[in-house]
Design an enzyme around this catalytic site. Structure first.
Site, PDB file in Angstrom:
ATOM      1  N   ARG A  78      88.943  28.191 125.934  1.00  9.77           N
ATOM      2  CA  ARG A  78      89.226  27.739 127.042  1.00  9.77           C
ATOM      3  C   ARG A  78      90.624  26.737 126.706  1.00  9.77           C
ATOM      4  NH1 ARG A  78      88.924  22.421 126.833  1.00  9.77           N
ATOM      5  NH2 ARG A  78      87.004  21.406 125.783  1.00  9.77           N
ATOM      6  N   GLY A  80      92.837  23.240 127.513  1.00 10.29           N
ATOM      7  CA  GLY A  80      92.439  22.014 127.409  1.00 10.29           C
ATOM      8  C   GLY A  80      92.218  21.408 126.106  1.00 10.29           C
ATOM      9  N   TYR A  82      89.420  18.108 123.966  1.00 12.02           N
ATOM     10  CA  TYR A  82      88.188  17.765 124.057  1.00 12.02           C
ATOM     11  C   TYR A  82      87.596  17.323 125.233  1.00 12.02           C
ATOM     12  CZ  TYR A  82      88.559  17.807 118.727  1.00 12.02           C
ATOM     13  OH  TYR A  82      88.774  18.604 117.450  1.00 12.02           O
ATOM     14  N   TYR A  84      83.338  16.447 126.711  1.00 12.47           N
ATOM     15  CA  TYR A  84      81.512  16.398 126.464  1.00 12.47           C
ATOM     16  C   TYR A  84      80.987  17.090 127.329  1.00 12.47           C
ATOM     17  CZ  TYR A  84      77.257  13.971 126.657  1.00 12.47           C
ATOM     18  OH  TYR A  84      75.820  13.827 126.884  1.00 12.47           O
ATOM     19  N   HIS A  85      79.748  17.664 126.933  1.00 10.21           N
ATOM     20  CA  HIS A  85      78.765  18.058 128.196  1.00 10.21           C
ATOM     21  C   HIS A  85      77.365  17.692 127.665  1.00 10.21           C
ATOM     22  CE1 HIS A  85      81.658  20.820 129.784  1.00 10.21           C
ATOM     23  NE2 HIS A  85      82.085  21.568 128.762  1.00 10.21           N
ATOM     24  N   ALA A 155      85.916  17.619 135.283  1.00 11.00           N
ATOM     25  CA  ALA A 155      86.854  18.334 134.287  1.00 11.00           C
ATOM     26  C   ALA A 155      87.063  19.852 134.533  1.00 11.00           C
ATOM     27  CB  ALA A 155      86.303  18.104 132.658  1.00 11.00           C
ATOM     28  N   ILE A 156      88.097  20.455 134.283  1.00 14.58           N
ATOM     29  CA  ILE A 156      88.303  21.864 134.495  1.00 14.58           C
ATOM     30  C   ILE A 156      88.779  22.541 133.231  1.00 14.58           C
ATOM     31  CG2 ILE A 156      89.798  23.325 135.779  1.00 14.58           C
ATOM     32  CD1 ILE A 156      89.337  21.445 138.228  1.00 14.58           C
ATOM     33  N   GLY A 157      88.496  23.613 132.786  1.00 17.47           N
ATOM     34  CA  GLY A 157      89.160  24.272 131.730  1.00 17.47           C
ATOM     35  C   GLY A 157      89.020  25.684 131.730  1.00 17.47           C
ATOM     36  N   CYS A 186      90.025  14.689 127.277  1.00 15.23           N
ATOM     37  CA  CYS A 186      91.159  15.449 127.443  1.00 15.23           C
ATOM     38  C   CYS A 186      92.531  14.669 127.085  1.00 15.23           C
ATOM     39  CB  CYS A 186      91.234  15.443 129.016  1.00 15.23           C
ATOM     40  SG  CYS A 186      89.813  16.479 129.745  1.00 15.23           S
TER      41      CYS A 186
END
Length: 222
Positions: A78, A80, A82, A84-85, A155-157, A186
């Site tokens: 994707r 972007g 770094y 975190y999830h 966040a969006i990627g 990011c």
């Protein structure tokens, strides 16, 4: 020509209530994107959480991985840097066919942003875009009198292959915000991270699912 209702009628909404292994999610998205392209399976939006982990986008800089041994780190295709999830963060992986919805990747990303903004509005939270910064931001002065402080809440990627999208967005509902300290999210050091619960909104991931579903048709049209 498809009407709005025709286009979204076959869309599959998929929900996972236990954390999903990241590699399993990548495999699913790759296979579903190929099937959408071939016309053998419908478009899909998958709501899920992951165990605590970091992901590296195509623009990731290794210097922004502050704690490389803290959580597993996954390379991903994707866009972007770094991210975190982890538990308490709701992810929506968005697998849509832009060949039918308009071959405009910038418009698709703008729609993802607008979808998040409309979803947050369901909780009386004002999400905002910022020039030169990806994701959706919150002006903390609106909530707890922190002047000149802006925190990222979503966040969006994305990745697009043969005009089929995958990856997507994440909204911080109630994650452990300290976990973000293992990276420079990011690539942005001068701003912080927040969540709905951190802003005083007692929401659950199921509440966010319902809000995402309720606002989808307002944004994603042919």
């Amino acid at each position: 020509m498809n009407t709005d209702s025709d286009l979204n009628a076959d869309l599959e909404w998929k929900f996972s209530h236990a954390p999903v292994d990241y590699e399993d999610a990548l495999t699913f998205m790759e296979e579903r994107a190929a099937a959408i392209y071939s016309g053998t399976q419908p478009e899909c939006i998958w709501m899920l959480e992951h165990p605590a982990l970091y992901t590296a986008g195509t623009s990731a800089d290794i210097s922004e991985l502050v704690s490389p041994d803290r959580f597993p780190v996954y390379e991903t295709g994707r866009g972007g840097r770094y991210t975190y999830h982890g538990p308490g963060q709701r992810i929506a992986y968005v697998m849509l066919n832009l060949d039918k919805r308009g071959r405009d990747i910038r418009a698709f990303v703008a729609n993802l942003e607008e979808w998040v903004i409309k979803t947050l509005a369901q909780f009386n939270v004002t999400g905002e875009r910022r020039e030169g910064r990806v994701g959706i931001w919150v002006d903390r002065a609106r909530y707890d009198n922190h002047p000149d402080r802006e925190d990222k809440i979503a966040a969006i990627g994305v990745r697009v292959r043969r005009w089929v999208t995958f990856h997507g967005l994440s909204i911080n509902v109630e994650p452990d915000l300290e976990h973000f300290s293992g990276i420079i999210p990011c690539g942005i050091e001068e701003h912080g991270i927040t969540s709905l619960v951190d802003l005083g909104v007692p929401a659950t991931v199921q509440d966010v699912d319902n809000a995402l579903i309720a606002t989808f048709e307002d944004v994603f049209k042919p």
